[in-house]
Design a protein around this motif. Structure first.
Motif, PDB file in Angstrom:
ATOM      1  N   GLU A 116      -3.540  -3.693  -7.606  1.00  0.00           N
ATOM      2  CA  GLU A 116      -3.192  -2.852  -8.757  1.00  0.00           C
ATOM      3  C   GLU A 116      -1.837  -2.182  -8.567  1.00  0.00           C
ATOM      4  N   TYR A 117      -1.483  -1.900  -7.314  1.00  0.00           N
ATOM      5  CA  TYR A 117      -0.246  -1.162  -7.040  1.00  0.00           C
ATOM      6  C   TYR A 117       0.828  -2.038  -6.415  1.00  0.00           C
ATOM      7  N   ALA A 118       0.677  -3.345  -6.534  1.00  0.00           N
ATOM      8  CA  ALA A 118       1.606  -4.264  -5.880  1.00  0.00           C
ATOM      9  C   ALA A 118       3.054  -4.016  -6.284  1.00  0.00           C
ATOM     10  N   GLU A 119       3.290  -3.690  -7.545  1.00  0.00           N
ATOM     11  CA  GLU A 119       4.652  -3.478  -8.043  1.00  0.00           C
ATOM     12  C   GLU A 119       4.867  -2.039  -8.486  1.00  0.00           C
ATOM     13  N   LYS A 120       4.167  -1.108  -7.845  1.00  0.00           N
ATOM     14  CA  LYS A 120       4.301   0.311  -8.191  1.00  0.00           C
ATOM     15  C   LYS A 120       4.598   1.134  -6.942  1.00  0.00           C
ATOM     16  N   PRO A 121       5.774   0.932  -6.330  1.00  0.00           N
ATOM     17  CA  PRO A 121       6.096   1.703  -5.119  1.00  0.00           C
ATOM     18  C   PRO A 121       6.105   3.195  -5.411  1.00  0.00           C
ATOM     19  N   GLY A 122       5.544   3.955  -4.474  1.00  0.00           N
ATOM     20  CA  GLY A 122       5.398   5.396  -4.665  1.00  0.00           C
ATOM     21  C   GLY A 122       4.019   5.792  -5.140  1.00  0.00           C
ATOM     22  N   PHE A 123       3.153   4.809  -5.394  1.00  0.00           N
ATOM     23  CA  PHE A 123       1.806   5.077  -5.883  1.00  0.00           C
ATOM     24  C   PHE A 123       0.781   4.255  -5.101  1.00  0.00           C
ATOM     25  N   GLY A 124      -0.497   4.671  -5.205  1.00  0.00           N
ATOM     26  CA  GLY A 124      -1.592   3.939  -4.577  1.00  0.00           C
ATOM     27  C   GLY A 124      -1.953   4.490  -3.224  1.00  0.00           C
ATOM     28  N   GLY A 125      -3.025   3.925  -2.663  1.00  0.00           N
ATOM     29  CA  GLY A 125      -3.481   4.348  -1.347  1.00  0.00           C
ATOM     30  C   GLY A 125      -4.178   5.691  -1.341  1.00  0.00           C
ATOM     31  N   VAL A 126      -4.847   6.039  -2.449  1.00  0.00           N
ATOM     32  CA  VAL A 126      -5.555   7.311  -2.540  1.00  0.00           C
ATOM     33  C   VAL A 126      -7.057   7.053  -2.597  1.00  0.00           C
ATOM     34  N   PRO A 127      -7.878   8.074  -2.296  1.00  0.00           N
ATOM     35  CA  PRO A 127      -9.335   7.878  -2.340  1.00  0.00           C
ATOM     36  C   PRO A 127      -9.784   7.312  -3.685  1.00  0.00           C
ATOM     37  N   GLY A 128     -10.669   6.348  -3.607  1.00  0.00           N
ATOM     38  CA  GLY A 128     -11.170   5.695  -4.812  1.00  0.00           C
ATOM     39  C   GLY A 128     -10.462   4.400  -5.141  1.00  0.00           C
TER      40      GLY A 128
END
Length: 313
Positions: free
Chosen positions: A143-155
């Motif tokens: 989901e965050y493959a092309e969204k640097p600065g986002f992702g890796g949060v609980p859930g």
């Protein structure tokens, strides 16, 4: 060493925007002798701040080189540089990674690499090793493959799983000869526990986080938690083709497709790979996928074209 915005391919068409050390995932192999003095000049060429934490290094008298923003240094801002100087100790299997927003930068952006310190006094067991492989295990959220600065949060939902930045069948076989004494260096570079099972052989779990175990444990499965390293050693005494894979079954998928993720094959050179149904029958073999060729050369800093991505301008 530059930190660069780099697009890598995990498997097939699944690409990922990474902040790559040296433009590759995993980053270059640091293979040094115990007691070596290192100087590493780091240039941040991305749009976000980063550091390098030399995971497991004791940093005696050099604590400001531990790479933790707000504790040992300020983060390396975009366009800035930082020089790390420290002594390589103790010996064993270690790794390096970013310590800024580790939930995203390490787990989802590939900011990790192997760091091997050759001991002054190796154990008798490791002296017997003839083949040495490095396997860095990690997890990705498409989901965050092309969204640097986002992702890796609980859930978040991890749905791609890799060895050295690639998912099966884009991984490579581990090729051995009958009689080889094989060392597998597992490094937990992601956010999940991986339970690695080797078919057809009994492994000696011989090192934990770089340190030799007084009494190695025999088994066919070893669990590697985030940040952990386990070195296992076994004798290649059963010619054939044998699976090595994560026994957390959902980690052997590429998205929603099975027969992927953290999987490889132990191939004996004595066995012909001409079965028409074999997944890797017609695939080109890429040596040094596990840094096995680099480790033969002795201490040095080794880049690897296999792991190079495409620069993002």
């Amino acid at each position: 060493m530059n930190i660069e915005d780099t697009r890598i391919t995990l498997v097939e068409k699944q690409q990922y925007h990474t902040f790559a050390y040296g433009g590759q995932v995993p980053g270059p192999l640091f293979y040094v002798d115990e007691g070596d003095e290192l100087t590493v000049n780091v240039n941040n060429m991305t749009a976000l701040p980063h550091t390098i934490h030399w995971h497991g290094m004791l940093q005696r008298g050099t604590w400001r080189n531990d790479g933790v923003p707000g504790v040992t240094q300020t983060a390396i801002e975009p366009g800035d540089s930082f020089t790390y100087k420290f002594t390589a100790e103790p010996s064993g299997t270690f790794w390096y990674h970013c310590h800024v927003n580790v939930n995203e930068h390490v787990t989802l952006r590939g900011m990790f690499g192997p760091f091997i310190v050759r001991p002054k006094k190796p154990t008798a067991l490791e002296k017997s090793v003839t083949k040495d492989f490095i396997l860095m295990l990690s997890d990705w959220e498409s989901e965050y493959a092309e969204k640097p600065g986002f992702g890796g949060v609980p859930g978040g939902v991890y749905n791609y799983f890799t060895i050295n930045g690639k998912s099966y069948p884009e991984t490579q076989p581990l090729r051995v000869n009958k009689g080889d004494v094989v060392r597998l260096r597992f490094i937990g570079a992601g956010d999940l526990v991986h339970s690695i099972h080797l078919h057809g052989h009994v492994m000696k779990i011989a090192f934990k986080d770089g340190f030799p175990l007084a009494n190695p444990i025999s088994g066919d499965t070893v669990s590697i938690s985030p940040g952990e390293r386990y070195d296992v050693i076994f004798t290649a005494d059963n010619p054939g083709r044998w699976m090595i894979h994560d026994h957390v079954d959902t980690h052997t998928m590429n998205g929603n497709r099975p027969m992927g993720g953290i999987m490889s094959v132990l191939e004996y050179n004595e066995i012909k790979n001409n079965d028409t149904w074999y997944d890797w029958k017609d695939r080109k073999f890429q040596p040094d996928f596990y840094y096995e060729e680099s480790l033969k050369k002795g201490p040095g800093i080794y880049t690897n074209e296999v792991f190079k991505g495409q620069a993002i301008q």
